[in-house]
Design an enzyme around this catalytic site. Structure first.
Site, PDB file in Angstrom:
ATOM      1  N   GLU A 283      75.750  36.191  -7.232  1.00 31.45           N
ATOM      2  CA  GLU A 283      77.128  35.737  -7.405  1.00 31.45           C
ATOM      3  C   GLU A 283      78.016  36.823  -8.002  1.00 31.45           C
ATOM      4  O   GLU A 283      78.763  36.601  -8.947  1.00 31.45           O
ATOM      5  CB  GLU A 283      77.165  34.463  -8.266  1.00 31.45           C
ATOM      6  CG  GLU A 283      76.403  33.310  -7.631  1.00 31.45           C
ATOM      7  CD  GLU A 283      76.535  31.989  -8.364  1.00 31.45           C
ATOM      8  OE1 GLU A 283      76.686  32.006  -9.586  1.00 31.45           O
ATOM      9  OE2 GLU A 283      76.449  30.945  -7.696  1.00 31.45           O
ATOM     10  N   ASP A 356      70.434  24.593  -6.428  1.00 34.20           N
ATOM     11  CA  ASP A 356      71.194  24.749  -7.667  1.00 34.20           C
ATOM     12  C   ASP A 356      71.354  23.434  -8.411  1.00 34.20           C
ATOM     13  O   ASP A 356      72.434  22.851  -8.381  1.00 34.20           O
ATOM     14  CB  ASP A 356      72.586  25.333  -7.324  1.00 34.20           C
ATOM     15  CG  ASP A 356      73.317  25.832  -8.568  1.00 34.20           C
ATOM     16  OD1 ASP A 356      72.683  25.910  -9.626  1.00 34.20           O
ATOM     17  OD2 ASP A 356      74.517  26.133  -8.471  1.00 34.20           O
ATOM     18  N   GLU A 384      76.722  19.739 -14.595  1.00 32.57           N
ATOM     19  CA  GLU A 384      77.588  20.372 -13.605  1.00 32.57           C
ATOM     20  C   GLU A 384      77.682  19.533 -12.331  1.00 32.57           C
ATOM     21  O   GLU A 384      78.753  19.365 -11.763  1.00 32.57           O
ATOM     22  CB  GLU A 384      77.051  21.775 -13.274  1.00 32.57           C
ATOM     23  CG  GLU A 384      77.785  22.435 -12.119  1.00 32.57           C
ATOM     24  CD  GLU A 384      77.273  23.835 -11.787  1.00 32.57           C
ATOM     25  OE1 GLU A 384      76.402  24.356 -12.504  1.00 32.57           O
ATOM     26  OE2 GLU A 384      77.767  24.421 -10.804  1.00 32.57           O
TER      27      GLU A 384
HETATM   28  C1  GCV Z   1      76.545  30.722 -14.668  1.00 34.68           C
HETATM   29  C2  GCV Z   1      75.848  27.979 -10.221  1.00 34.68           C
HETATM   30  C3  GCV Z   1      76.993  27.591 -11.120  1.00 34.68           C
HETATM   31  C4  GCV Z   1      77.552  28.816 -11.822  1.00 34.68           C
HETATM   32  C5  GCV Z   1      76.404  29.481 -12.610  1.00 34.68           C
HETATM   33  C6  GCV Z   1      75.298  29.835 -11.621  1.00 34.68           C
HETATM   34  C7  GCV Z   1      74.090  30.449 -12.299  1.00 34.68           C
HETATM   35  O1  GCV Z   1      76.302  28.734  -9.165  1.00 34.68           O
HETATM   36  O2  GCV Z   1      77.979  26.958 -10.364  1.00 34.68           O
HETATM   37  O3  GCV Z   1      78.573  28.406 -12.689  1.00 34.68           O
HETATM   38  O4  GCV Z   1      76.845  30.627 -13.291  1.00 34.68           O
HETATM   39  O5  GCV Z   1      74.880  28.668 -10.961  1.00 34.68           O
HETATM   40  O6  GCV Z   1      73.170  29.700 -12.586  1.00 34.68           O
HETATM   41  O7  GCV Z   1      74.070  31.642 -12.537  1.00 34.68           O
END
Ligand code: GCV
Length: 711
Positions: A283, A356, A384
């Site tokens: 990411e 996720d 989340e």
């Molecule tokens: C901290 C997902 C979440 C992100 C998070 C990522 C991760 O994509 O939406 O907010 O980032 O996981 O675990 O690194």
């Protein structure tokens, strides 16, 4: 000491008497955090203020038995007088908390004897806290570690925080009240959590500047007596951003020297520093791949710097690239070939599922697939994908389901009972803690922090046992009368049905990632962002079309099933033997395909479409049942807590309706089939639902007013 006990008994009755005022800040604990700097003194002080039986004694074992995990203890109670035995002070402290818990939950504290050993050596909370005080995916206020106090933020005449102060990092490090950190450490120690990472895995390089490290040292000093070790999430490009180097290539000598010097500086300040947590090449985060190096080369470079001090690297396997035909396969494809290449102070931290933190996932096939590499699980406590702090979701059932799978299917040695030769074991979870009065956004959400700690200590506890313990300590001072006992039973019923309810009203039968864009609150199966990464879009996962629904990950599709152990792969691969809970995870199923499935107490054989409709309806019915469960608590628990959760359950039920209508009306545009007669017609209009945009950031929970205004 006896006098002391009597006085404190009265005091605690005053504070914790039935229906006492309770904003949740006390968590599941009683009294206050002792300020002693010795762990043993803290244990004594806790017992002095909270134990109501005979005067406790401590028996130190001279040497720790080989293979006995640090923190183990045994307790003997004879005629109400307890003795705690342990080889370590931290074992004494855990023993003290255990005794108090037994007493609080009405267990036998007169004559008993038992031994307690942790299931994992490292039991760690990951905080996704940014240095400016915001918390990524945090729904409980601002960080307790960084720039906490509200007066540091500019407010307008209406008292609203200036947006810039929420979003822009500030240069000067500041940490909040150290007393609050002591309370935090105490709460963790009381359930056996022994480590934390105070900064986000999307890490700012600034955290490694001397200025910030001095602040981290202050935190470490406060939490140390409670047995808490400090770790840091680091940014792999730190040598470039704060070190002035032109590269962060792990094989470059200057880069290696930079990390060696930085690690030395950290250990000088924090001699018991735990190590680094790293999100690399994921990411947008930098990593070794940027320099043509592997994850192993990157992790090992850091591990070598940490090794002389006993530090470790937790290297995350959460990777996926925009071009993948199947995101679910990516972590396995990148990491499995590296088995055996990681140094022994590296642990690969793997999310429980391959996508996720969805309401239900297949377990990640990486578990058990790297026999020469240390592995640990990462869970998510913060909700989340589970309705943020608006929805009541007790997560122990999800985590025990995962533990069972990796034990029975992956045969993966990650805990102390299964790990060969007692190799270092660890388990982690992303915290839901912020500076809200209740710590977690609402009192019920505390149960997930509690459950993580208890399972990390003893991964054979059941969700029911943990719910019982937590509710008795947090909500009920006394369950001896019938009304209180009924309320306790109702709270447990609500907790235990909540996870499956959420799966049913959000994404049943293995559906996944049907959330709204960005903030992930509410349904958006119809999400369409022109030019967006395909694997960030719900349609990539649902693959709805005129024929059917679901992602074909069988051998005729992406063959993700092939990443699992052969026997299990065969079960998953066949549409007729794949468990119905994961059907749409692994198969593209025709709308008319007859499947056998269960919802609630009912086992049914019917078409996929009818089954889907029944699960959504059942999820909504369960949300309503949770509301009814909660009503039994009125008058039995603190009035404010009752009203707050009652209000959230109302939101949850309306959201369940939103999910049911949004998903079923949208999928119906493909199936072109009617709802079965026993499924309620929609109350929303699909076009109106499609138009909903909440416009919230990734660190806030939508308010009731906002939700009411859009639906
Ligand atoms: C901290 C997902 C979440 C992100 C998070 C990522 C991760 O994509 O939406 O907010 O980032 O996981 O675990 O690194």
């Amino acid at each position: 000491m006896k006098k002391h006990f009597a006085l404190l008994t009265c005091l605690s009755l005053f504070v914790f008497g039935k229906m006492s005022a309770h904003d949740g800040s006390q968590l599941w604990l009683q009294g206050t955090a002792p300020t002693a700097t010795s762990t043993l003194e803290i244990a004594k002080a806790e017992l002095a203020q909270n134990w109501k039986g005979g005067e406790p004694e401590f028996g130190f074992a001279k040497i720790r038995k080989k293979d006995e995990p640090v923190g183990s203890f045994s307790i003997f109670i004879k005629a109400g007088k307890p003795t705690i035995f342990s080889a370590t002070e931290i074992g004494m402290l855990y023993g003290a908390y255990h005794l108090i818990r037994l007493q609080q939950t009405g267990a036998n504290v007169t004559d008993t004897a038992f031994v307690e050993k942790p299931s994992y050596d490292i039991r760690i909370l990951n905080h996704w806290d940014n240095l400016n005080g915001t918390i990524e995916r945090g729904y409980a206020g601002r960080s307790i570690f960084w720039r906490n106090s509200a007066d540091q933020m500019r407010r307008n005449a209406d008292g609203e925080v200036n947006e810039e102060d929420l979003l822009q990092p500030k240069d000067a490090p500041e940490i909040p009240s150290l007393d609050h950190l002591r309370d935090y450490a105490r709460a963790n120690a009381s359930i056996g959590i022994n480590a934390y990472v105070p900064d986000n895995v999307n890490a700012s390089p600034k955290v490694l500047t001397t200025e910030y490290l001095l602040e981290v040292k202050k935190m470490a000093d406060v939490v140390r007596p409670y047995g808490m070790k400090t770790y840091l999430a680091i940014n792999f490009a730190s040598p470039m951003v704060i070190g002035g180097l032109s590269t962060a290539d792990p094989l470059n000598k200057d880069v290696q020297r930079w990390w060696t010097a930085k690690v030395k500086e950290i250990y000088k300040l924090i001699p018991d520093f735990g190590g680094f947590l790293v999100k690399a090449n994921s990411e947008g985060q930098p990593g070794p791949n940027d320099f043509g190096r592997t994850h192993a080369e990157g992790a090992n470079m850091l591990a070598k710097a940490l090794k002389p001090f006993g530090g470790i690297v937790m290297w995350r396997a959460f990777v996926y690239s925009p071009s993948d035909p199947d995101r679910a396969k990516q972590a396995y494809l990148e990491f499995q070939p590296l088995d055996g290449q990681f140094l022994d102070n590296v642990i690969i931290q793997i999310k429980n599922g391959p996508i996720d933190f969805q309401p239900r996932e297949a377990y990640s096939a990486l578990f058990g697939a790297m026999p020469q590499t240390r592995q640990m699980a990462e869970w998510q406590i913060t909700q989340e994908y589970l309705g943020h702090s608006n929805h009541i979701a007790y997560l122990a059932p999800m985590w025990t389901e995962f533990l069972q799978q990796i034990k029975d299917i992956a045969h993966c040695p990650i805990n102390n009972a299964t790990s060969p030769a007692r190799a270092l074991t660890a388990i982690s979870a992303v915290s839901n803690i912020g500076n809200s009065p209740s710590w977690c956004g609402n009192v019920m959400a505390q149960s997930n922090w509690y459950a993580f700690g208890r399972l990390a200590w003893n991964d054979e506890l059941t969700p029911c046992q943990i719910a019982d313990e937590w509710a008795r300590q947090t909500l009920f001072a006394d369950c001896s009368d019938a009304a209180a006992a009924k309320a306790l039973a109702s709270v447990k019923s609500l907790m235990l049905r909540s996870r499956e309810a959420i799966v049913d009203y959000m994404m049943p039968l293995g559906l996944h990632h049907q959330f709204a864009w960005g903030h992930h609150y509410g349904p958006e199966p119809y999400c369409d962002i022109p030019g967006a990464r395909p694997d960030w879009m719900p349609s990539y996962y649902a693959k709805a079309d005129r024929e059917g629904l679901g992602f074909n990950r069988s051998s005729t599709g992406s063959n993700a099933t092939g990443q699992y152990p052969a026997d299990y792969a065969r079960v998953l691969d066949d549409i007729d033997t794949c468990p119905y809970e994961l059907l749409l995870w692994f198969h593209h199923v025709p709308w008319g395909k007859i499947i056998q499935h269960r919802y609630g107490d009912r086992v049914a054989r019917e078409s996929l479409w009818d089954a889907l409709c029944h699960h959504y309806q059942h999820g909504l019915d369960e949300a309503r049942a949770m509301q009814r469960d909660w009503e039994h608590c009125q008058g039995q628990i603190d009035a404010d807590t009752f009203a707050d959760i009652q209000r959230r359950l109302r939101i949850q039920t309306r959201d369940a309706q939103w999910w049911k209508d949004g998903c079923l009306l949208y999928f119906q545009t493909f199936s072109c089939l009617p709802f079965p007669d026993d499924v309620e017609p929609a109350v929303h209009d699909l076009d109106k639902l499609r138009a909903i945009k909440l416009g919230i950031t990734n660190f806030e929970c939508p308010s009731q007013e906002l939700l009411d205004s859009v639906r």
